[in-house]
Design an enzyme around this catalytic site. Structure first.
Site, PDB file in Angstrom:
ATOM      1  N   HIS A  69       0.815  -1.202   0.000  1.00  0.00           N
ATOM      2  CA  HIS A  69       0.000   0.000   0.000  1.00  0.00           C
ATOM      3  C   HIS A  69       0.855   1.260   0.000  1.00  0.00           C
ATOM      4  O   HIS A  69       0.500   2.254  -0.637  1.00  0.00           O
ATOM      5  CB  HIS A  69      -0.918  -0.007   1.225  1.00  0.00           C
ATOM      6  CG  HIS A  69      -1.952   1.063   1.222  1.00  0.00           C
ATOM      7  ND1 HIS A  69      -3.083   1.008   0.434  1.00  0.00           N
ATOM      8  CD2 HIS A  69      -2.039   2.230   1.916  1.00  0.00           C
ATOM      9  CE1 HIS A  69      -3.820   2.088   0.637  1.00  0.00           C
ATOM     10  NE2 HIS A  69      -3.207   2.846   1.543  1.00  0.00           N
ATOM     11  N   HIS A  82     -10.183   2.899  -0.873  1.00  0.00           N
ATOM     12  CA  HIS A  82     -10.425   2.493   0.512  1.00  0.00           C
ATOM     13  C   HIS A  82     -11.247   1.222   0.474  1.00  0.00           C
ATOM     14  O   HIS A  82     -12.315   1.118   1.081  1.00  0.00           O
ATOM     15  CB  HIS A  82     -11.103   3.609   1.307  1.00  0.00           C
ATOM     16  CG  HIS A  82     -10.365   3.956   2.560  1.00  0.00           C
ATOM     17  ND1 HIS A  82     -10.967   4.138   3.773  1.00  0.00           N
ATOM     18  CD2 HIS A  82      -9.034   4.127   2.795  1.00  0.00           C
ATOM     19  CE1 HIS A  82     -10.058   4.427   4.692  1.00  0.00           C
ATOM     20  NE2 HIS A  82      -8.877   4.422   4.122  1.00  0.00           N
TER      21      HIS A  82
END
Length: 736
Positions: free
Chosen positions: A51, A97
């Site tokens: 990430h 998200h």
């Protein structure tokens, strides 16, 4: 350095539990010259997570064109920046998200909005608009209604409370997202060109200030959680989802913008993924400096947080600032005047190292660049999917016995039905910049004080990408250009959110490589640079991956927003012109997928030159005010485009099309419909022919029905009934 504060001893097993591979653990031991402390291990696992580090994607992302006439800041900052003229810049980015929203949909989606807004205002820009790109599974799949409701409410509540309009986006439903939904959030802000801010720390001795909400345990391991696939225990990861407070975000936003106007701040960075760790390390690395932090000074929401927890917490609405030495009190007073907690927690050093103290002990001492800028980078093995050739076999295309009934059935699906149930929960007019909001080809914002504006759109067809990711990637760029052209916008830059499964799976890695190459080809053909973006890997559960979904958000400049065409028919008597030429393409089409359950064939070819000619024609026609309606052909083909143009304004049409009935639902690209006044139709057709864009006059606007004749078949559907079916399809499916 030995373990401190009763922290557990670090070994390879603990490193693996934190997401580090064995060779990565060996690498950090080599960098430090010793075994890391528990806090150092947590810092490394966060910074080297997929990430944060993009370790499986950087090798391909380098293929993107990132420079252009308008580009002032490309990838590498919190957001990209383009010059839009008259001393103004647009700052924008898209983020994912996904994992948090699947675990806890309301807070996951809400904090996704909050995070992307902070990316914008840390650059000195005031956010003015959001888009959202949502992918849900079958509505009847387990938890799906709960997920849809939570995500939509989370986006709406957060954006509405902060006062930023959600002006557009896209929502689709596909069984491939049953176990991994996607929530991609885009935000755009405006700033004066001479007031741009960068998150680059500098100046040894300059103080580091913490401002905003206090630190708690929410969100710890959020970055690493977003860098791994789900298993049956995914519900247990709920504590890694952050909790947002939009009212605090609004105050933080205003305070930060006021601080930036003083010139007392050197750099500002939000505490997003990996919290204080990423903000401190990235800001220092960009500036080529070091820092010293005293965690005893960090404002805490609850007592007894360990250094590890403080460094990795992803509590929301928190900012890290570097102030000019001697002017920090100006910054402190501004934040205190806004009622925000603020504390001096460290200072910039010149040695390029991170020194972190807690309880009078040194809990971490690490070189910054090897962790922040030189994380491991992998070229993962790639393999063409073993069933790709079979999936690309040309499908049989049934001839509809009654194309009118087929049209109604397609409009009655959540996929092609109206999404107003979603966007009516968003305030899309707050701030009064919105000229065209949700429901059209592209959203349009006015630039106050001028006649100019910006067009915004978000596009991708995941089914196309599953069948041929390179074509699907190029198509997403082409459709975004086409949608902007329908409102007269010339693209100046794009951001992306590249959503894929596990990159350690060679087939997924191949999908990613091919999609990036397709996007790159599209960007170069249209001269649209990639100025920011996000990669979201590991969107899979127990080995079942999502369809490759490289979402494209594009921004364009419009010279004059006062007389833009609508996406629906507006004037009785207008001639309806069909631009582009059908090639009878049904691979991955909505017609086969939604009516027959078939996802097969090569997706429609993407002729980038034809797309460029069409976009150029549409922009000219809009700027010359020659058309009343402009609507591109996409999912569902001509039939769906005509129905949408009718139901949007309640006007019917009387048309004759030279095609087979099934071709009404072909998804050949580089096509659009326009409606023009009868006395200008010949001029418009002549302009199209001059630009080598196929054009045919197919009929006129008028009446109360969509009437269409093609090769003996007849569609005669009342617009009011089509509107009823289309407008209620989604709420009926949701059992609202």
């Amino acid at each position: 350095m030995s373990a401190t504060r009763n922290e557990p001893p670090v070994d390879i097993d603990l490193a693996k539990a934190q997401g580090l591979a064995e060779d990565e653990y060996g690498q950090i031991c080599d960098i430090l010259g010793r075994v890391p402390t528990y806090t150092e291990l947590g810092i490394t696992s966060a910074l080297w997570s997929e990430h944060c580090s993009y370790k499986s994607s950087k090798v391909y992302l380098r293929e993107f064109p990132t420079e252009g006439e308008h580009v002032l800041q490309g990838p590498g900052e919190n957001a990209g920046i383009v010059d839009i003229g008259d001393g103004w810049v647009a700052v924008f980015k898209m983020e994912s998200h996904n994992h948090p929203s699947f675990i806890e949909p309301y807070q996951g989606a809400a904090t996704g909005v909050g995070g992307i807004l902070r990316d914008i205002f840390t650059m000195g820009a005031r956010p003015v608009a959001c888009l959202d790109a949502l992918r849900f599974g079958d509505i009847d799949a387990p938890r799906m209604r709960y997920l849809i409701d939570g995500v939509v409410r989370g986006i709406g509540d957060y954006g509405n409370c902060v006062g930023i309009p959600t002006v557009g986006g896209e929502t689709s439903f596909h069984s491939g997202y049953n176990e991994n939904i996607l929530v991609n959030a885009f935000a755009l802000g405006l700033a004066r060109r001479d007031r741009i801010f960068h998150a680059r720390a500098s100046g040894a001795g300059n103080p580091m200030l913490y401002a905003g909400s206090a630190t708690g345990r929410d969100g710890i391991h959020g970055a690493t959680m977003a860098s791994e696939a789900f298993g049956s225990e995914s519900e247990s990861k709920r504590p890694t989802v952050q909790v947002g407070d939009p009212f605090a975000e609004k105050i933080v936003l205003e305070a930060c913008l006021e601080v930036m106007r003083t010139d007392a701040a050197v750099a500002v960075q939000d505490m997003g993924a990996a919290g204080l760790t990423s903000s401190a390390f990235e800001m220092a690395d960009r500036g080529g400096v070091g820092f010293r932090l005293n965690l005893d000074r960090v404002p805490l929401r609850e007592p007894n947080l360990s250094p590890y927890e403080i460094m990795l917490s992803e509590s929301q609405e928190r900012m890290l600032l570097v102030a000019h030495r001697g002017r920090q009190e100006e910054v402190v007073k501004i934040f205190e005047r806004w009622g925000l907690e603020v504390a001096e927690i460290g200072e910039i050093t010149s040695d390029g190292r991170a020194q972190i103290l807690a309880g009078g002990e040194e809990v971490a001492s690490m070189p910054i660049s090897p962790l922040a800028a030189n994380a491991p980078m992998y070229r993962r093995p790639v393999a063409v999917p073993s069933d790709l050739a079979a999936r690309q076999e040309p499908p049989e295309v049934p001839e509809p016995s009654d194309p009118g009934t087929v049209l109604e059935r397609l409009l009655d699906t959540p996929e092609l039905g109206c999404k107003s149930w979603i966007w009516r929960q968003y305030d899309h007019t707050v701030r009064t910049n919105t000229v065209i909001g949700p429901g059209g080809d592209a959203a349009v914002l006015v630039l106050k004080g001028s006649t100019g504006g910006l067009g915004l759109t978000s596009d991708v067809n995941p089914v196309y990408c599953s069948l041929d990711p390179a074509t699907g990637g190029a198509q997403a760029v082409a459709e975004a250009v086409r949608n902007l052209a329908c409102v007269g916008a010339k693209p100046v830059g794009l951001t992306d959110c590249l959503n894929f499964g596990n990159p350690e799976n060679p087939e997924v890695s191949w999908q990613f490589r091919e999609a990036v190459r397709g996007i790159s080809a599209g960007c170069r053909a249209f001269d649209v640079p990639v100025i920011s973006g996000n990669v979201s890997f590991y969107n899979e559960t127990e080995g079942r991956s999502i369809p490759p979904t490289p979402t494209i958000a594009m921004v364009g400049v419009i010279a004059d927003v006062r007389n833009l065409p609508a996406a629906h028919f507006t004037a009785v008597g207008d001639r309806v012109l069909l631009l582009g030429q059908d090639a009878n393409e049904f691979g991955g089409s909505a017609y086969l997928r939604l009516l027959y359950g078939v996802e097969q064939g090569a997706p429609p070819k993407v002729d980038l030159e034809a797309e460029s000619r069409l976009a150029g024609l549409l922009r000219f026609l809009v700027s010359d005010e020659r058309i009343h309606t402009a609507h591109d052909l996409a999912e569902g083909g001509l039939g769906i485009a005509l129905a949408e143009a009718c139901v949007g304004g309640g006007l019917g049409v009387d048309l004759e099309i030279d095609c087979q009935p099934h071709q009404l639902f072909s998804e050949t690209q580089a096509r659009a419909i326009v409606a023009v006044a009868p006395n200008t139709a010949e001029q418009v057709m002549a302009e199209a022919e001059k630009r080598d864009v196929p054009v045919v006059d197919v009929g006129a606007v008028g009446g109360t029905a969509l009437k269409l004749r093609c090769d003996g078949a007849v569609v005669n559907s009342e617009v009011e009934e089509l509107h009823r079916i289309w407008s209620t399809a989604l709420p009926r499916a949701l059992e609202m």
